[in-house]
Design a protein around this motif. Sequence first.
Motif, PDB file in Angstrom:
ATOM      1  N   ASP A  63       0.823  -1.052  -0.033  1.00 47.95           N
ATOM      2  CA  ASP A  63      -0.051  -0.074   0.011  1.00 47.95           C
ATOM      3  C   ASP A  63       0.868   1.282   0.178  1.00 47.95           C
ATOM      4  N   VAL A  64       0.929   2.062  -1.023  1.00 49.50           N
ATOM      5  CA  VAL A  64       1.807   3.241  -1.305  1.00 49.50           C
ATOM      6  C   VAL A  64       1.675   4.236  -0.379  1.00 49.50           C
ATOM      7  N   SER A  65       0.385   4.222   0.310  1.00 49.13           N
ATOM      8  CA  SER A  65       0.100   5.293   1.172  1.00 49.13           C
ATOM      9  C   SER A  65       0.681   5.077   2.719  1.00 49.13           C
ATOM     10  N   SER A  66       1.475   3.923   2.856  1.00 48.71           N
ATOM     11  CA  SER A  66       2.290   3.571   3.947  1.00 48.71           C
ATOM     12  C   SER A  66       3.533   3.708   3.875  1.00 48.71           C
ATOM     13  N   PHE A  67       4.312   4.598   4.778  1.00 46.72           N
ATOM     14  CA  PHE A  67       5.661   4.698   4.447  1.00 46.72           C
ATOM     15  C   PHE A  67       6.476   3.578   4.897  1.00 46.72           C
ATOM     16  N   ALA A  68       5.887   2.926   6.000  1.00 48.88           N
ATOM     17  CA  ALA A  68       6.523   1.526   6.535  1.00 48.88           C
ATOM     18  C   ALA A  68       6.643   0.678   5.441  1.00 48.88           C
ATOM     19  N   GLU A  69       5.629   0.646   4.522  1.00 53.51           N
ATOM     20  CA  GLU A  69       5.459  -0.673   3.584  1.00 53.51           C
ATOM     21  C   GLU A  69       6.469  -0.169   2.410  1.00 53.51           C
ATOM     22  N   TRP A  70       6.596   0.939   2.338  1.00 58.73           N
ATOM     23  CA  TRP A  70       7.876   1.549   1.291  1.00 58.73           C
ATOM     24  C   TRP A  70       9.529   0.909   1.787  1.00 58.73           C
ATOM     25  N   ALA A  71       9.760   1.081   2.979  1.00 59.08           N
ATOM     26  CA  ALA A  71      10.524   0.717   3.541  1.00 59.08           C
ATOM     27  C   ALA A  71      10.947  -1.057   3.368  1.00 59.08           C
ATOM     28  N   ARG A  72       9.741  -1.606   3.701  1.00 58.18           N
ATOM     29  CA  ARG A  72       9.804  -3.062   3.533  1.00 58.18           C
ATOM     30  C   ARG A  72      10.163  -3.366   1.920  1.00 58.18           C
ATOM     31  N   ALA A  73       9.375  -2.741   1.129  1.00 60.02           N
ATOM     32  CA  ALA A  73       9.291  -2.923  -0.353  1.00 60.02           C
ATOM     33  C   ALA A  73      10.644  -2.893  -0.968  1.00 60.02           C
ATOM     34  N   LYS A  74      11.338  -1.765  -0.563  1.00 61.84           N
ATOM     35  CA  LYS A  74      12.509  -1.354  -0.752  1.00 61.84           C
ATOM     36  C   LYS A  74      13.706  -2.569  -0.420  1.00 61.84           C
ATOM     37  N   GLN A  75      13.425  -3.071   0.869  1.00 60.41           N
ATOM     38  CA  GLN A  75      14.350  -4.205   1.293  1.00 60.41           C
ATOM     39  C   GLN A  75      14.364  -5.616   0.464  1.00 60.41           C
ATOM     40  N   GLU A  76      13.002  -5.555  -0.003  1.00 66.09           N
ATOM     41  CA  GLU A  76      12.852  -6.765  -0.643  1.00 66.09           C
ATOM     42  C   GLU A  76      13.199  -6.799  -2.202  1.00 66.09           C
ATOM     43  N   ALA A  77      13.248  -5.573  -2.690  1.00 65.18           N
ATOM     44  CA  ALA A  77      13.647  -5.384  -4.024  1.00 65.18           C
ATOM     45  C   ALA A  77      15.088  -5.382  -4.054  1.00 65.18           C
ATOM     46  N   GLU A  78      15.647  -4.600  -2.998  1.00 67.19           N
ATOM     47  CA  GLU A  78      17.286  -4.538  -3.089  1.00 67.19           C
ATOM     48  C   GLU A  78      17.848  -5.987  -2.615  1.00 67.19           C
ATOM     49  N   ALA A  79      16.975  -6.956  -2.165  1.00 71.38           N
ATOM     50  CA  ALA A  79      17.501  -8.244  -1.647  1.00 71.38           C
ATOM     51  C   ALA A  79      17.789  -9.035  -2.857  1.00 71.38           C
ATOM     52  N   ARG A  80      16.749  -8.781  -3.584  1.00 66.81           N
ATOM     53  CA  ARG A  80      16.667  -9.596  -4.955  1.00 66.81           C
ATOM     54  C   ARG A  80      17.504  -9.298  -6.210  1.00 66.81           C
ATOM     55  N   PHE A  81      17.323  -7.725  -6.397  1.00 65.05           N
ATOM     56  CA  PHE A  81      18.160  -7.135  -7.710  1.00 65.05           C
ATOM     57  C   PHE A  81      19.039  -6.136  -7.241  1.00 65.05           C
ATOM     58  N   GLY A  82      19.448  -5.672  -6.045  1.00 69.52           N
ATOM     59  CA  GLY A  82      20.339  -4.638  -5.831  1.00 69.52           C
ATOM     60  C   GLY A  82      19.736  -3.179  -5.933  1.00 69.52           C
ATOM     61  N   ALA A  83      20.427  -2.376  -6.088  1.00 70.85           N
ATOM     62  CA  ALA A  83      19.837  -0.956  -6.173  1.00 70.85           C
ATOM     63  C   ALA A  83      18.855  -0.688  -7.386  1.00 70.85           C
ATOM     64  N   VAL A  84      17.866  -0.070  -6.933  1.00 68.82           N
ATOM     65  CA  VAL A  84      16.743   0.425  -7.886  1.00 68.82           C
ATOM     66  C   VAL A  84      17.324   1.773  -8.592  1.00 68.82           C
ATOM     67  N   ASP A  85      17.509   1.738  -9.969  1.00 72.81           N
ATOM     68  CA  ASP A  85      17.796   3.070 -10.611  1.00 72.81           C
ATOM     69  C   ASP A  85      16.784   3.565 -11.452  1.00 72.81           C
ATOM     70  N   LEU A  86      15.497   2.982 -11.544  1.00 71.83           N
ATOM     71  CA  LEU A  86      14.444   3.697 -12.196  1.00 71.83           C
ATOM     72  C   LEU A  86      13.181   3.540 -11.619  1.00 71.83           C
ATOM     73  N   LEU A  87      12.642   4.356 -10.731  1.00 72.93           N
ATOM     74  CA  LEU A  87      11.429   4.556 -10.226  1.00 72.93           C
ATOM     75  C   LEU A  87      10.262   4.958 -10.794  1.00 72.93           C
TER      76      LEU A  87
END
Length: 253
Positions: free
Chosen positions: A60-84
């Motif tokens: 849910d993008v309206s939750s800042f806490a969920e953004w933190a979790r999503a970032k952790q999951e994305a970076e654990a799989r693919f490394g740095a996100v460079d296109l948001l």
Amino acid sequence: MPIDDLKTLFVTGGGGGIGLEIGRICARRGMNVVLADIHRERLDATVTTFDGPVLGIVMDVSSFAEWARAKQEAEARFGAVDLLVNGAALPPGMSSILDMPVADFETRIATNLSGVFYGVRTFGANMRARGYGHIVNIASEAGLVPMAMLGDYGAAKFGVVGLSGILRIELAPSGVGVTVVAPGLTRSNMTVGMGMDARYVAAAIVEGVRDNAPFIITHPNVRAALEKVHARQIAAIGAPAQPGYENAKTRWE
């Protein structure tokens, strides 16, 4: 940074519409793709249609806490996100401002504006530190021209346009690009098949990222209304409200 050098996409609203089509284009370009969406069943079904490296994240993008979790999951799989790509949004409530339930207004601001800020806040600092990357914020024609009955939606989308312009100025010295998109009606899960084919809107967005375009406006029929808005603004500029006042130097001069 050339778009072909970008390795990992994170797109919200990735379960359908523009977000999904951007994901498909980036996958064909060989990028890692992270699709984020609030609807688990829709997202799970979408992920299975990708051949390349893809990760689905329910959030849910309206939750800042969920953004933190999503970032952790994305970076654990693919490394740095460079296109948001901030594409998730709720449709307008279609109510006049004075009759609009307060909860409806707050909900749309939380998703359609705060959700964009949270995405920028989550991934932007790392892009700035690395000196490359690109952020795309999807606004709307309703963020350029006032439209009746779209008070909740329009207020959020005007905010996205303003936020994006400021962010572009702030990130330019670091080499990070920022593009704001103002599409008209586009086929998606919100519009029930009405509007422009999302594939063409997505292609225009990817092309705009390549060019580091400040704006992408996909539906040219907004031109006349936008010209009227700007003409009224320019016409309102006259002599200083305080006689003899001299402007202090401003940041846009």
